[in-house]
Design a protein around this motif. Structure first.
Motif, mmCIF file in Angstrom:
data_model
loop_
_atom_site.group_PDB
_atom_site.id
_atom_site.type_symbol
_atom_site.label_atom_id
_atom_site.label_comp_id
_atom_site.label_asym_id
_atom_site.label_seq_id
_atom_site.Cartn_x
_atom_site.Cartn_y
_atom_site.Cartn_z
ATOM 1 N N GLY A 16 0.806 -1.221 0.000
ATOM 2 C CA GLY A 16 0.000 0.000 0.000
ATOM 3 C C GLY A 16 0.832 1.259 0.000
ATOM 4 N N ALA A 17 2.082 1.167 -0.456
ATOM 5 C CA ALA A 17 2.967 2.337 -0.446
ATOM 6 C C ALA A 17 2.492 3.438 -1.383
ATOM 7 C CB ALA A 17 4.390 1.920 -0.810
ATOM 8 N N SER A 18 1.631 3.106 -2.337
ATOM 9 C CA SER A 18 1.107 4.120 -3.264
ATOM 10 C C SER A 18 -0.024 4.940 -2.647
ATOM 11 C CB SER A 18 0.593 3.440 -4.544
ATOM 12 O OG SER A 18 1.627 2.765 -5.208
ATOM 13 N N ALA A 19 -0.584 4.456 -1.537
ATOM 14 C CA ALA A 19 -1.689 5.152 -0.879
ATOM 15 C C ALA A 19 -1.154 6.073 0.218
ATOM 16 C CB ALA A 19 -2.673 4.141 -0.305
ATOM 17 N N LYS A 20 -2.034 6.869 0.800
ATOM 18 C CA LYS A 20 -1.603 7.873 1.770
ATOM 19 C C LYS A 20 -0.995 7.253 3.019
ATOM 20 C CE LYS A 20 -4.745 11.583 0.365
ATOM 21 N NZ LYS A 20 -5.844 12.484 0.791
ATOM 22 N N GLN A 21 -1.656 6.254 3.582
ATOM 23 C CA GLN A 21 -1.188 5.685 4.842
ATOM 24 C C GLN A 21 0.100 4.891 4.645
ATOM 25 O OE1 GLN A 21 -4.918 3.792 5.401
ATOM 26 N NE2 GLN A 21 -5.710 5.349 6.796
ATOM 27 N N GLY A 22 0.099 4.005 3.659
ATOM 28 C CA GLY A 22 1.316 3.262 3.377
ATOM 29 C C GLY A 22 2.436 4.149 2.875
ATOM 30 N N ASN A 184 2.120 10.656 12.418
ATOM 31 C CA ASN A 184 2.401 10.049 13.719
ATOM 32 C C ASN A 184 2.154 8.546 13.701
ATOM 33 O OD1 ASN A 184 3.308 12.342 15.004
ATOM 34 N ND2 ASN A 184 1.313 12.887 15.839
ATOM 35 N N ALA A 185 1.162 8.102 12.941
ATOM 36 C CA ALA A 185 0.939 6.659 12.809
ATOM 37 C C ALA A 185 2.145 6.001 12.152
ATOM 38 C CB ALA A 185 -0.328 6.396 11.998
ATOM 39 N N ALA A 186 2.733 6.693 11.177
ATOM 40 C CA ALA A 186 3.935 6.174 10.522
ATOM 41 C C ALA A 186 5.103 6.097 11.502
ATOM 42 C CB ALA A 186 4.301 7.051 9.330
ATOM 43 N N LYS A 187 5.189 7.063 12.396
ATOM 44 C CA LYS A 187 6.244 7.035 13.417
ATOM 45 C C LYS A 187 6.060 5.844 14.359
ATOM 46 C CE LYS A 187 7.337 11.982 13.459
ATOM 47 N NZ LYS A 187 8.757 11.791 13.056
ATOM 48 N N HIS A 188 4.807 5.522 14.673
ATOM 49 C CA HIS A 188 4.540 4.347 15.502
ATOM 50 C C HIS A 188 4.991 3.074 14.784
ATOM 51 C CE1 HIS A 188 2.248 5.593 19.118
ATOM 52 N NE2 HIS A 188 2.044 6.679 18.405
ATOM 53 N N ALA A 189 4.757 3.017 13.474
ATOM 54 C CA ALA A 189 5.192 1.852 12.704
ATOM 55 C C ALA A 189 6.709 1.730 12.730
ATOM 56 C CB ALA A 189 4.688 1.969 11.266
ATOM 57 N N SER A 190 7.389 2.856 12.557
ATOM 58 C CA SER A 190 8.845 2.856 12.592
ATOM 59 C C SER A 190 9.357 2.434 13.965
ATOM 60 C CB SER A 190 9.368 4.257 12.236
ATOM 61 O OG SER A 190 10.775 4.284 12.264
ATOM 62 N N TYR A 191 8.683 2.906 15.017
ATOM 63 C CA TYR A 191 9.071 2.523 16.373
ATOM 64 C C TYR A 191 8.891 1.023 16.591
ATOM 65 C CZ TYR A 191 8.682 1.632 21.335
ATOM 66 O OH TYR A 191 8.836 1.086 22.583
ATOM 67 N N ALA A 192 7.795 0.469 16.063
ATOM 68 C CA ALA A 192 7.546 -0.964 16.214
ATOM 69 C C ALA A 192 8.687 -1.771 15.624
ATOM 70 C CB ALA A 192 6.229 -1.331 15.538
ATOM 71 N N ILE A 193 9.154 -1.346 14.461
ATOM 72 C CA ILE A 193 10.248 -2.045 13.797
ATOM 73 C C ILE A 193 11.559 -1.848 14.559
ATOM 74 C CG2 ILE A 193 11.636 -2.091 11.695
ATOM 75 C CD1 ILE A 193 8.996 -1.319 10.192
ATOM 76 N N LYS A 194 11.806 -0.619 14.955
ATOM 77 C CA LYS A 194 13.041 -0.324 15.687
ATOM 78 C C LYS A 194 13.100 -1.102 17.000
ATOM 79 C CE LYS A 194 15.770 3.531 17.515
ATOM 80 N NZ LYS A 194 15.850 4.995 17.660
ATOM 81 N N SER A 195 11.959 -1.231 17.682
ATOM 82 C CA SER A 195 11.934 -1.923 18.964
ATOM 83 C C SER A 195 12.260 -3.395 18.805
ATOM 84 C CB SER A 195 10.561 -1.762 19.630
ATOM 85 O OG SER A 195 9.552 -2.449 18.912
#
Length: 221
Positions: A16-22, A184-195
């Motif tokens: 879904g990288a072509s959409a807004k959220q992804g 901010n939702a994207a930052k949460h996703a990045s944090y999930a991966i980093k953690s």
């Protein structure tokens, strides 16, 4: 495919990288030094993704064979459950993504349910399919983290949702709701991966991250 351990380049496939959220998640991961992969149906989408610095392949979630070209390069898969009321289609898309991730032996699956899924059963098919698909992800045996935003702030820009200082929401104005922006939702996703990959205490990595900041209707602009 080399394992990500916090050192060197990390690779993630964002569906879904072509959409807004992804797209927001893709840009956040790029900003944090990840190499981002994506699949898209059209050449126009592929060119747009490549222009943003994303490695894009022609692919379709209906065709698992078309997904493997991208997924064989990555350790991380991010999947955002679409807002789509064709539930058999959503089920097929998600199962194909999870099955391909399992086949590729990825190290982490991050699933954004796009809405909060309560503990108790509901009478909403749109909610219950997300509960079903969460179970499918868990049963895959892959390490998985779930992101469960409640409402996106950007929904306020949908025509008819917020007009003349009135928010069209079936919730009392004094009831706090966890609103979150795409960024901010994207930052949460990045944090999930980093953690999962960049902390020494992997056993303390959360299996689920919920957006906890809450605002009342009277606090919204």
């Amino acid at each position: 495919m080399e394992s990500s351990d916090g050192n060197g380049e990390k690779e993630g496939l964002v569906y879904g990288a072509s959409a807004k959220q992804g797209g927001a998640v893709s840009l956040e991961l790029l900003h944090n030094g990840y190499e981002v992969y994506a699949v898209a149906r059209t050449e126009e989408q592929i060119e747009q993704l490549r222009a943003a610095g994303i490695t894009a392949f022609r692919g379709d979630l209906n065709d698992t064979g078309s997904l493997y070209e991208a997924i064989q390069h990555v350790q991380i898969v991010y999947f955002q459950l679409p807002v789509n009321f064709d539930l058999p289609l959503v089920r097929r898309y998600f199962q194909n993504a999870v099955d391909t991730a399992k086949l590729a032996n990825v190290e982490l699956l991050v699933v954004n349910t796009n809405v909060f899924v309560p503990k108790n059963l509901t009478d909403s098919d749109a909610i219950e399919i997300k509960r079903e698909l969460k179970a499918y992800a868990r049963d895959s045996g892959l390490p998985v983290i779930f992101l469960q935003p409640t409402l996106y702030l950007e929904n306020l820009y949908i025509p008819g949702v917020f007009e003349e200082n009135v928010l069209a929401s079936p919730v009392p104005a004094d009831h706090p709701i966890a609103w979150v922006s795409l960024k901010n939702a994207a930052k949460h996703a990045s944090y999930a991966i980093k953690s999962r990959f960049e902390t020494k205490r992997h056993h303390k990595c959360p299996s689920q991250i919920n957006i906890k900041k809450r605002l009342k209707g009277t606090h919204l602009p």
